[in-house]
Structure formats: C-alpha cells, structure tokens
Scaffold this active site. Sequence first.
Site, mmCIF file in Angstrom:
data_model
loop_
_atom_site.group_PDB
_atom_site.id
_atom_site.type_symbol
_atom_site.label_atom_id
_atom_site.label_comp_id
_atom_site.label_asym_id
_atom_site.label_seq_id
_atom_site.Cartn_x
_atom_site.Cartn_y
_atom_site.Cartn_z
ATOM 1 N N HIS A 1 71.502 80.660 116.787
ATOM 2 C CA HIS A 1 72.013 82.035 116.685
ATOM 3 C C HIS A 1 71.970 82.512 115.227
ATOM 4 C CE1 HIS A 1 75.108 85.194 117.898
ATOM 5 N NE2 HIS A 1 75.279 85.165 116.582
ATOM 6 N N GLU A 2 72.421 81.651 114.296
ATOM 7 C CA GLU A 2 72.475 82.050 112.877
ATOM 8 C C GLU A 2 71.079 82.151 112.264
ATOM 9 O OE1 GLU A 2 75.150 83.243 112.248
ATOM 10 O OE2 GLU A 2 76.599 82.123 113.440
ATOM 11 N N HIS B 1 69.662 85.401 113.171
ATOM 12 C CA HIS B 1 70.164 86.491 112.320
ATOM 13 C C HIS B 1 69.315 86.620 111.055
ATOM 14 C CE1 HIS B 1 73.777 88.200 114.023
ATOM 15 N NE2 HIS B 1 74.386 87.030 114.168
ATOM 16 N N GLY C 1 80.483 81.060 113.205
ATOM 17 C CA GLY C 1 79.518 81.076 112.111
ATOM 18 C C GLY C 1 79.366 82.491 111.599
ATOM 19 N N CYS D 1 78.705 87.506 119.516
ATOM 20 C CA CYS D 1 78.327 87.740 118.124
ATOM 21 C C CYS D 1 79.335 88.696 117.488
ATOM 22 C CB CYS D 1 76.927 88.344 118.054
ATOM 23 S SG CYS D 1 76.353 88.627 116.369
ATOM 24 N N LEU D 2 79.754 88.378 116.279
ATOM 25 C CA LEU D 2 80.707 89.239 115.568
ATOM 26 C C LEU D 2 80.133 90.630 115.309
ATOM 27 C CD1 LEU D 2 82.050 86.642 112.963
ATOM 28 C CD2 LEU D 2 83.295 87.537 114.945
ATOM 29 N N GLN E 1 74.920 89.629 108.132
ATOM 30 C CA GLN E 1 76.094 90.262 108.744
ATOM 31 C C GLN E 1 77.065 90.837 107.727
ATOM 32 O OE1 GLN E 1 76.753 86.660 111.396
ATOM 33 N NE2 GLN E 1 77.367 88.287 112.799
#
Length: 167
Positions: free
Chosen positions: A135-136, A139, A46, A93-94, A51
């Site tokens: 998680h998203e 963010h 995702g 996480c990216l 981000q």
Amino acid sequence: MAIRKIRILGDPVLREKAKPITEFNSSLEQLIEDMAETMYQAKGLGLAANQVGELLRIFVLDLKQREGNPELLVFINPEIVSSEGELYEEEGCLSIPGYAAKIKRKAKVLVKALDRTGKPFEMELEGLGARAIQHEIDHLNGILYIDYLSTLKKNLFKRWWKKHRPR
Ligand code: GNR
Ligand code: NI
C-alpha cells in the site's frame, strides 16, 4: 516536531511519483519525526510522504502501535525484491477517510530499503505487514488502493465519495 496535514483523495500530490532520497541530513530527520507524529495522531498503520505533500520515497510504518508498544519502522527508497501468494482482505487509507474495501495483494513480501542513516536492510513481512508495505510503495508511485477496484465497485465508491468526502 509537527503534525502535518494529511492530503485527501483529489489532491494531485497523491497522483505523483515520489523521487529517491539521496541526502541523509537533519531535514530528513525532521520529515521522519513529522511523519511519525502525523501517523500516530491519525492512528494509521503507515504513512507515505506523498500523503503529507512531500514527493520523496519514504514511508513510516508501525505494526505494533495497537498492542501498546510502538515500534517505528522507516523505509527509504523501498523496493520489493520478491513476493509470493495472494490474499483478498480489507484495506483502508488515511487519504480516503471512512472507506474500506477488499483488494488482492501479495501475501508475503521481501522488501529492501535504506534506514534513516542510509544503511540498507531487508525485511520479510506477511499478512497485514505485507499488505501495508505494498500500500505504501503504491503511494510513492501515485497509486491508491481504490485503483484496483472493479469497474462496478469503483462506480459505487465514486457515488459514496461524492456524498462523504470531507469538505
Ligand atoms: O491505517 C492504515 N491501515 C491499513 C489497513 C490495511 C492496509 C493498508 C493500510 S495503510 C493505512 C494508513 C495509510 O493510508 N497509509 O498510507
Ligand atoms: Ni494510504
């Protein structure tokens, strides 16, 4: 279409709260395309707008890309309606490349959001899908999964990051 630069831990945009989307126009379509392209290129599950430096309440998700039949999901102004159970599993996480840790999340969530045309929908997810949604949404609220680590593990992480963060 363009691949955007993924912001890394330490970038203040990851700590800001994103604002609701009110206009469904071509600039939104452009952002969705860029986010999808950036997510696929990075092989992420995702990607949230913060981000890529945009403080808007939108994230993209693809739970099937690893099976080879991609199915892009777009969530705008998402909200968790209800949730149940708990699971303690690994997460990455990216924006924190190279690190992973186990944290507790709800096992099952019912999420409500708008699609790319502005139409409301609901989706029930469990397992990795439920974990990714939480998680998203975090963010979009300036929260990162490392915020949930114990003091001990957070200190270990901080030492790891000083040595391994991309520079
Ligand atoms: O690629 C990702 N994998 C992942 C694994 C477990 C829980 C959440 C995620 S999301 C992450 C991509 C990312 O950083 N999205 O914001
Ligand atoms: Ni992430």
